[in-house]
Design a protein around this motif. Structure first.
Motif, PDB file in Angstrom:
ATOM      1  N   TRP A  39      24.680  26.443  53.919  1.00 26.13           N
ATOM      2  CA  TRP A  39      25.206  27.398  52.959  1.00 26.13           C
ATOM      3  C   TRP A  39      24.223  28.543  52.734  1.00 26.13           C
ATOM      4  CZ3 TRP A  39      26.585  22.810  49.254  1.00 26.13           C
ATOM      5  CH2 TRP A  39      27.700  22.129  49.759  1.00 26.13           C
ATOM      6  N   ARG A  40      22.923  28.233  52.702  1.00 25.27           N
ATOM      7  CA  ARG A  40      21.935  29.302  52.546  1.00 25.27           C
ATOM      8  C   ARG A  40      21.943  30.233  53.757  1.00 25.27           C
ATOM      9  NH1 ARG A  40      18.645  25.067  50.568  1.00 25.27           N
ATOM     10  NH2 ARG A  40      17.421  25.031  52.496  1.00 25.27           N
ATOM     11  N   SER A 117      23.433  32.222  44.003  1.00 21.33           N
ATOM     12  CA  SER A 117      23.963  31.013  44.649  1.00 21.33           C
ATOM     13  C   SER A 117      23.960  29.850  43.667  1.00 21.33           C
ATOM     14  CB  SER A 117      23.115  30.647  45.876  1.00 21.33           C
ATOM     15  OG  SER A 117      23.237  31.630  46.879  1.00 21.33           O
ATOM     16  N   PHE A 118      25.143  29.306  43.416  1.00 19.35           N
ATOM     17  CA  PHE A 118      25.309  28.125  42.573  1.00 19.35           C
ATOM     18  C   PHE A 118      24.730  28.337  41.175  1.00 19.35           C
ATOM     19  CE2 PHE A 118      24.791  26.726  47.030  1.00 19.35           C
ATOM     20  CZ  PHE A 118      26.115  26.383  47.256  1.00 19.35           C
ATOM     21  N   GLY A 119      24.784  29.577  40.707  1.00 22.18           N
ATOM     22  CA  GLY A 119      24.254  29.869  39.383  1.00 22.18           C
ATOM     23  C   GLY A 119      25.221  30.607  38.493  1.00 22.18           C
ATOM     24  N   LEU A 120      26.200  31.293  39.072  1.00 23.01           N
ATOM     25  CA  LEU A 120      27.100  32.100  38.256  1.00 23.01           C
ATOM     26  C   LEU A 120      27.871  31.245  37.264  1.00 23.01           C
ATOM     27  CD1 LEU A 120      28.117  34.980  37.772  1.00 23.01           C
ATOM     28  CD2 LEU A 120      29.925  34.537  39.450  1.00 23.01           C
ATOM     29  N   ARG A 121      28.283  30.059  37.681  1.00 22.73           N
ATOM     30  CA  ARG A 121      29.089  29.225  36.778  1.00 22.73           C
ATOM     31  C   ARG A 121      28.246  28.627  35.655  1.00 22.73           C
ATOM     32  NH1 ARG A 121      27.366  25.682  40.360  1.00 22.73           N
ATOM     33  NH2 ARG A 121      26.964  23.577  39.591  1.00 22.73           N
ATOM     34  N   ASN A 122      26.913  28.734  35.736  1.00 19.56           N
ATOM     35  CA  ASN A 122      26.043  28.210  34.686  1.00 19.56           C
ATOM     36  C   ASN A 122      25.705  29.253  33.621  1.00 19.56           C
ATOM     37  OD1 ASN A 122      25.794  25.646  35.963  1.00 19.56           O
ATOM     38  ND2 ASN A 122      24.299  26.528  37.368  1.00 19.56           N
ATOM     39  N   ILE A 123      26.157  30.480  33.814  1.00 20.47           N
ATOM     40  CA  ILE A 123      25.909  31.543  32.849  1.00 20.47           C
ATOM     41  C   ILE A 123      27.032  31.553  31.832  1.00 20.47           C
ATOM     42  CG2 ILE A 123      25.643  34.037  32.571  1.00 20.47           C
ATOM     43  CD1 ILE A 123      24.414  34.132  35.345  1.00 20.47           C
ATOM     44  N   GLU A 147      29.135  29.990  45.700  1.00 23.27           N
ATOM     45  CA  GLU A 147      29.422  29.109  44.567  1.00 23.27           C
ATOM     46  C   GLU A 147      30.378  27.997  44.981  1.00 23.27           C
ATOM     47  OE1 GLU A 147      28.712  27.346  41.948  1.00 23.27           O
ATOM     48  OE2 GLU A 147      28.150  29.198  40.894  1.00 23.27           O
ATOM     49  N   PHE A 148      30.277  26.869  44.305  1.00 21.55           N
ATOM     50  CA  PHE A 148      31.250  25.806  44.508  1.00 21.55           C
ATOM     51  C   PHE A 148      32.641  26.333  44.192  1.00 21.55           C
ATOM     52  CE2 PHE A 148      27.413  23.202  43.656  1.00 21.55           C
ATOM     53  CZ  PHE A 148      27.402  22.489  44.851  1.00 21.55           C
ATOM     54  N   SER A 149      33.642  25.806  44.913  1.00 32.35           N
ATOM     55  CA  SER A 149      34.986  26.329  44.759  1.00 32.35           C
ATOM     56  C   SER A 149      36.001  25.197  44.895  1.00 32.35           C
ATOM     57  CB  SER A 149      35.230  27.444  45.778  1.00 32.35           C
ATOM     58  OG  SER A 149      36.343  28.211  45.411  1.00 32.35           O
ATOM     59  N   GLY A 218      36.239  24.809  51.776  1.00 32.46           N
ATOM     60  CA  GLY A 218      36.470  25.325  50.431  1.00 32.46           C
ATOM     61  C   GLY A 218      35.643  24.638  49.368  1.00 32.46           C
ATOM     62  N   VAL A 219      34.824  23.660  49.736  1.00 32.40           N
ATOM     63  CA  VAL A 219      33.878  23.083  48.774  1.00 32.40           C
ATOM     64  C   VAL A 219      33.021  24.206  48.186  1.00 32.40           C
ATOM     65  CG1 VAL A 219      31.833  21.618  48.540  1.00 32.40           C
ATOM     66  CG2 VAL A 219      33.857  20.785  49.755  1.00 32.40           C
ATOM     67  N   VAL A 220      32.657  25.146  49.054  1.00 34.34           N
ATOM     68  CA  VAL A 220      31.883  26.315  48.677  1.00 34.34           C
ATOM     69  C   VAL A 220      32.622  27.549  49.186  1.00 34.34           C
ATOM     70  CG1 VAL A 220      29.733  27.578  49.176  1.00 34.34           C
ATOM     71  CG2 VAL A 220      29.654  25.144  48.580  1.00 34.34           C
ATOM     72  N   ALA A 221      32.521  28.639  48.451  1.00 35.76           N
ATOM     73  CA  ALA A 221      33.069  29.905  48.913  1.00 35.76           C
ATOM     74  C   ALA A 221      32.025  31.000  48.777  1.00 35.76           C
ATOM     75  CB  ALA A 221      34.321  30.283  48.115  1.00 35.76           C
ATOM     76  N   LEU A 222      31.987  31.868  49.782  1.00 40.87           N
ATOM     77  CA  LEU A 222      31.156  33.081  49.732  1.00 40.87           C
ATOM     78  C   LEU A 222      32.036  34.260  49.353  1.00 40.87           C
ATOM     79  CD1 LEU A 222      28.911  32.975  52.948  1.00 40.87           C
ATOM     80  CD2 LEU A 222      28.223  32.505  50.588  1.00 40.87           C
TER      81      LEU A 222
END
Length: 228
Positions: A39-40, A117-123, A147-149, A218-222
């Motif tokens: 993912w990175r 990365s994997f931080g937007l949903r924590n804001i 982010e996870f999706s 779809g576990v993760v989406a860019l």
């Protein structure tokens, strides 16, 4: 150990990540079955960084992702509001900045590219964070959100959601320094918008040419965007 809830109070989220910092990278690799590295890599490709560009890696955690982005020759800064996370990344060889995603300590149009990365949903206010990222990005600059999706295939989606709520916390107890935090992780993923809705919110926050690509079914989406 601290554990945040879906109200995402900033002090609670920061304390929670302070509690997982010591074994954060190992835990991510175990829980993702090693997919975190892939993912990175995909995030870096989507950013398409050039030598000399200025890049912000928000919610960078221990700066693993930032160091990998810097290998492109771009100047990359890691920003996070967990001081313990940043402390774990002190030897990465990149600038580290303690920063709140809602009030970034950078001038307007500072960066050629920004990523989270994997931080937007924590804001606590993701839409405001997207607008703040747009503020510090130059016109024509790029955004990539990893982010996870929502898995796109129904049977796999059911298996994945079962893993999140049952198996993930059990695995975290074996490897994480704060396993209760991963109950929040599972809950926050389930509550997060799907690919299309997030794309619409990115566009509403001031980004154009928004598109997304699914990773791992779809576990993760860019999600990508360009500042007008």
């Amino acid at each position: 150990m601290a554990r945040a809830d879906l109200q995402k109070k900033p002090n609670e989220v920061a304390a929670m990540f302070d509690g997982v910092a010591r074994r954060y990278d190992l835990t991510n690799t175990v829980l993702s079955f090693g997919q975190d590295r892939r993912w990175r890599t995909r995030t870096a490709r989507a950013l398409d960084l050039q030598p000399g560009e200025r890049v912000l890696d928000l919610a960078a955690g221990t700066a693993v992702s930032t160091a990998e982005l810097a290998s492109s020759g771009a100047w990359c800064v890691a920003a996070d509001f967990s001081l313990c996370m940043l402390e774990q990344g002190r030897d990465r060889g990149v600038p580290l900045v303690a920063a709140d995603g809602l009030h970034l300590p950078f001038a307007d149009q500072t960066f050629d590219a920004v990523t989270i990365s994997f931080g937007l949903r924590n804001i606590v206010d993701p839409d405001a964070a997207l607008r703040e990222l747009a503020r510090v990005t130059r016109s024509g600059g790029r955004l990539v959100v990893c982010e996870f999706s929502t898995p796109v295939w129904g049977p796999f989606r059911r298996i994945y959601m079962n893993y999140l709520m049952r198996a993930l916390p059990l695995v975290a107890r074996k490897v994480s320094s704060n396993p209760d935090a991963y109950v929040y992780l599972a809950e926050s993923i389930r509550a997060w918008p799907d690919q299309r809705e997030l794309g619409e919110r990115i566009h509403a926050a001031g980004w154009d040419d928004v598109a997304w690509r699914n990773l791992t079914g779809g576990v993760v989406a860019l999600h990508r965007g360009v500042k007008p």
